[in-house]
Design a protein around this motif. Structure first.
Motif, short mmCIF file in Angstrom:
data_model
loop_
_atom_site.label_atom_id
_atom_site.label_comp_id
_atom_site.label_asym_id
_atom_site.label_seq_id
_atom_site.Cartn_x
_atom_site.Cartn_y
_atom_site.Cartn_z
N UNK A 176 0.84 -1.21 0.00
CA UNK A 176 0.00 0.00 0.00
C UNK A 176 0.87 1.26 0.00
N UNK A 177 1.91 1.25 0.83
CA UNK A 177 2.82 2.41 0.89
C UNK A 177 3.49 2.65 -0.46
N UNK A 179 2.39 1.71 -3.47
CA UNK A 179 1.39 2.18 -4.43
C UNK A 179 1.14 3.68 -4.24
N UNK A 180 1.04 4.10 -2.99
CA UNK A 180 0.78 5.52 -2.70
C UNK A 180 1.98 6.40 -3.07
N UNK A 181 3.17 5.82 -2.97
CA UNK A 181 4.37 6.60 -3.34
C UNK A 181 4.39 6.91 -4.84
N UNK A 182 3.61 6.14 -5.63
CA UNK A 182 3.52 6.37 -7.07
C UNK A 182 2.30 7.22 -7.43
N UNK A 183 1.66 7.77 -6.40
CA UNK A 183 0.55 8.69 -6.65
C UNK A 183 -0.83 8.09 -6.55
N UNK A 184 -0.93 6.79 -6.26
CA UNK A 184 -2.23 6.15 -6.18
C UNK A 184 -2.89 6.43 -4.83
N UNK A 185 -4.22 6.31 -4.81
CA UNK A 185 -5.01 6.57 -3.59
C UNK A 185 -5.58 5.24 -3.07
N UNK A 186 -6.20 5.30 -1.89
CA UNK A 186 -6.81 4.09 -1.30
C UNK A 186 -7.79 3.44 -2.27
N UNK A 187 -8.53 4.26 -3.02
CA UNK A 187 -9.55 3.72 -3.93
C UNK A 187 -8.93 2.97 -5.11
N UNK A 189 -6.47 0.74 -4.77
CA UNK A 189 -5.76 -0.42 -4.22
C UNK A 189 -6.78 -1.45 -3.73
N UNK A 190 -6.68 -2.68 -4.26
CA UNK A 190 -7.61 -3.73 -3.83
C UNK A 190 -6.84 -5.03 -3.55
N UNK A 191 -7.45 -5.86 -2.71
CA UNK A 191 -6.88 -7.17 -2.39
C UNK A 191 -7.83 -8.26 -2.85
N UNK A 192 -7.26 -9.40 -3.22
CA UNK A 192 -8.06 -10.47 -3.81
C UNK A 192 -8.67 -11.39 -2.76
N UNK A 193 -9.71 -12.09 -3.19
CA UNK A 193 -10.35 -13.11 -2.36
C UNK A 193 -9.79 -14.47 -2.81
#
Length: 201
Positions: A176-177, A179-187, A189-193
């Motif tokens: 997550x950290x 992904x956010x360092x590349x400019x992405x937001x919480x929305x 980022x997803x995790x699989x089932x």
């Protein structure tokens, strides 16, 4: 009356088209390849084998719309020329059932751990496709960056791979950290089932 219905139909069509464009027009800009880290001393032979897709983050990913997604697996098979045959195995949707296989080739690029898509001419709308292994310990996890130019739009994503279907909260947080360092937001980022269907084949 007929003219009014036609006008209403055209207005609705315009609204739908603008909504469809909005979802891709506001893409978070893709970082330059040079700004994305690369696993030092990448060892191609140790990276090969099966990986489970535990997490996914990207500028076209929308958690709000997609929620969780069903886990899939990707198998990297090292070839004599140091390229990989890459096979992703996905569960078809509930209606179709069965398994889906997506096969492509990753060709070594300028640095060890960096690749381009082989036979890119088979995908006329894809202008470029780069893959970069950003970090891995080879036996537990890997984070891989993908960037493609498709129909003149730049998409990028980061995949969190696991050798097993579950990874520690610490590794997920690290993902997550990053992904956010590349400019992405919480929305974004997803995790699989996890699933037992298809992906162990």
């Amino acid at each position: 009356m007929g003219l009014r219905v036609l006008c209403l139909g055209l207005v609705l069509l315009g609204v739908l088209q603008s909504q469809a464009q909005d979802s891709t027009q506001n893409l978070i800009p893709a970082p330059s390849l040079a700004s994305v880290p690369l696993q030092p001393g990448f060892r191609a032979d140790q990276f090969q084998g099966r990986w489970y897709v535990v997490g996914l983050a990207g500028n076209a990913v929308q958690k709000e719309k997609e929620g969780h997604f069903t886990m899939y697996s990707t198998i990297y098979e090292l070839q004599e020329n140091n390229s990989y045959n890459v096979t992703s195995i996905l569960v078809r949707n509930q209606k179709d059932q069965g398994c889906r296989y997506w096969i492509r080739t990753f060709v070594p690029s300028s640095s060890a751990g960096q690749f381009t898509l082989g036979n890119i001419h088979r995908y006329p709308q894809v202008l470029s496709y780069n893959v970069k292994v950003t970090s891995t310990d080879y036996n537990q996890f890997a984070m891989v960056f993908f960037r493609k130019t498709f129909e003149n739009k730049q998409y990028f994503k980061i995949t969190l791979y696991g050798r097993t279907k579950e990874l520690s909260p610490e590794l997920k947080e690290r993902f997550v950290r990053f992904a956010k360092s590349l400019g992405l937001k919480d929305d974004n980022i997803i995790f699989s089932v996890p699933t037992d269907q298809c992906i162990d084949n």
